[in-house]
Design an enzyme around this catalytic site. Structure first.
Site, PDB file in Angstrom:
ATOM      1  N   SER A   1       3.512  -2.177  10.511  1.00  0.00           N
ATOM      2  CA  SER A   1       2.799  -2.479  11.757  1.00  0.00           C
ATOM      3  C   SER A   1       1.948  -3.726  11.605  1.00  0.00           C
ATOM      4  CB  SER A   1       1.923  -1.292  12.171  1.00  0.00           C
ATOM      5  OG  SER A   1       2.714  -0.155  12.436  1.00  0.00           O
TER       6      SER A   1
ATOM      7  N   TYR B   1      13.732  13.189  -2.213  1.00  0.00           N
ATOM      8  CA  TYR B   1      12.543  13.967  -1.896  1.00  0.00           C
ATOM      9  C   TYR B   1      12.755  15.469  -2.093  1.00  0.00           C
ATOM     10  CZ  TYR B   1       9.989   9.930  -0.170  1.00  0.00           C
ATOM     11  OH  TYR B   1       9.330   8.725  -0.083  1.00  0.00           O
TER      12      TYR B   1
ATOM     13  N   ILE C   1       2.028   9.668   8.324  1.00  0.00           N
ATOM     14  CA  ILE C   1       3.403   9.989   7.925  1.00  0.00           C
ATOM     15  C   ILE C   1       4.007  10.994   8.900  1.00  0.00           C
ATOM     16  CG2 ILE C   1       4.792  11.140   6.158  1.00  0.00           C
ATOM     17  CD1 ILE C   1       2.884   9.896   4.075  1.00  0.00           C
TER      18      ILE C   1
ATOM     19  N   GLY D   1       0.828  -1.195   0.000  1.00  0.00           N
ATOM     20  CA  GLY D   1       0.000   0.000   0.000  1.00  0.00           C
ATOM     21  C   GLY D   1       0.864   1.247   0.000  1.00  0.00           C
ATOM     22  N   PRO D   2       0.254   2.410  -0.121  1.00  0.00           N
ATOM     23  CA  PRO D   2       1.005   3.668  -0.204  1.00  0.00           C
ATOM     24  C   PRO D   2       1.749   4.002   1.083  1.00  0.00           C
ATOM     25  CG  PRO D   2      -1.347   4.091  -0.006  1.00  0.00           C
ATOM     26  CD  PRO D   2      -1.202   2.628  -0.220  1.00  0.00           C
TER      27      PRO D   2
ATOM     28  N   ASP E   1       6.666  -6.831   4.798  1.00  0.00           N
ATOM     29  CA  ASP E   1       5.980  -5.539   4.767  1.00  0.00           C
ATOM     30  C   ASP E   1       6.168  -4.825   3.417  1.00  0.00           C
ATOM     31  OD1 ASP E   1       8.584  -4.602   4.919  1.00  0.00           O
ATOM     32  OD2 ASP E   1       8.310  -3.471   6.772  1.00  0.00           O
TER      33      ASP E   1
ATOM     34  N   GLU F   1      11.320  -4.297   5.234  1.00  0.00           N
ATOM     35  CA  GLU F   1      11.869  -3.506   4.146  1.00  0.00           C
ATOM     36  C   GLU F   1      13.004  -2.611   4.635  1.00  0.00           C
ATOM     37  OE1 GLU F   1      10.187  -0.425   0.740  1.00  0.00           O
ATOM     38  OE2 GLU F   1       9.111  -0.658   2.631  1.00  0.00           O
TER      39      GLU F   1
END
Length: 205
Positions: A18, A46, A134, A10-11, A81, A34
């Site tokens: 978790s 970024y 985030i 997922g994003p 994950d 990961e």
């Protein structure tokens, strides 16, 4: 019987690590984590995605390839994950068409003989929820993530889920916008009830 290999995807910020951790404890599976912080290009990425995207994506691909390669020696069930295919999802959003074409050829060569997850759990959440999660984990290199980038990832993950579902793969899509599976037992049990039928309901006692 082939071992169960679950990938949680997922994003960014959706709760993959978790949930993978909790599932590994519930089913007594090996937990595959990961590698993120070790990427030396991530902070620069970024700040200037177009300049640093190829280096960033190649670092991730090579590391995830080695991690998946090493999983061949694990005889128990596995919960990861991430799925190595995420490299193509992210690369498609950051690389130029020429770069992505080269990246895809390298990806295909590296992954052609890898053991792949046979169950994939796709997590999703509304944009504002992702942004809050985030912010809570407070990784400095994630402070500059733009909304459009997250929305594109959500779109591409949903497209990947739909393609796998259409192919008859064992996949689950879970909207976690209103779920807190870390703190609320009922929310975690809801997810478990979706996952157990795919793995036969075996649980570590």
């Amino acid at each position: 019987m082939k071992k169960q290999f679950i990938a949680v995807e997922g994003p960014i910020g959706v709760g993959k690590s978790s949930l993978a951790h909790k599932l590994s404890q519930t089913f007594n599976y090996y937990e595959e984590k990961e590698i993120v912080n070790e990427n030396p290009f991530l902070s620069d990425f970024y700040e200037d995605i177009s300049k640093w995207s190829f280096q960033t994506e190649m670092f991730f691909l090579c590391n995830r390839y080695k991690q998946f390669q090493d999983l061949a020696s694990i005889s128990t069930g596995i919960v990861s994950d991430y799925h190595i295919y995420k490299n193509k999802i992210f690369a498609n959003n950051t690389l130029t068409p020429t770069e992505f074409s080269k990246f895809s050829r390298i990806y295909d060569i590296l992954t052609e003989d890898l053991e792949m997850p046979n169950i994939i759990i796709f997590l999703d959440a509304d944009l504002e929820v992702l942004k809050k999660r985030i912010a809570l984990r407070n990784r400095s290199f994630e402070h500059q993530i733009e909304d459009d980038y997250l929305l594109n990832l959500k779109r591409d993950y949903n497209a990947y889920y739909s393609s796998l579902e259409a192919d008859g793969e064992r996949v689950i899509h879970i909207d976690t916008t209103d779920l807190d599976f870390m703190k609320q037992e009922n929310d975690y049990n809801y997810i478990l009830n979706l996952v157990k039928p795919l793995i036969g309901g075996n649980e570590h006692e």
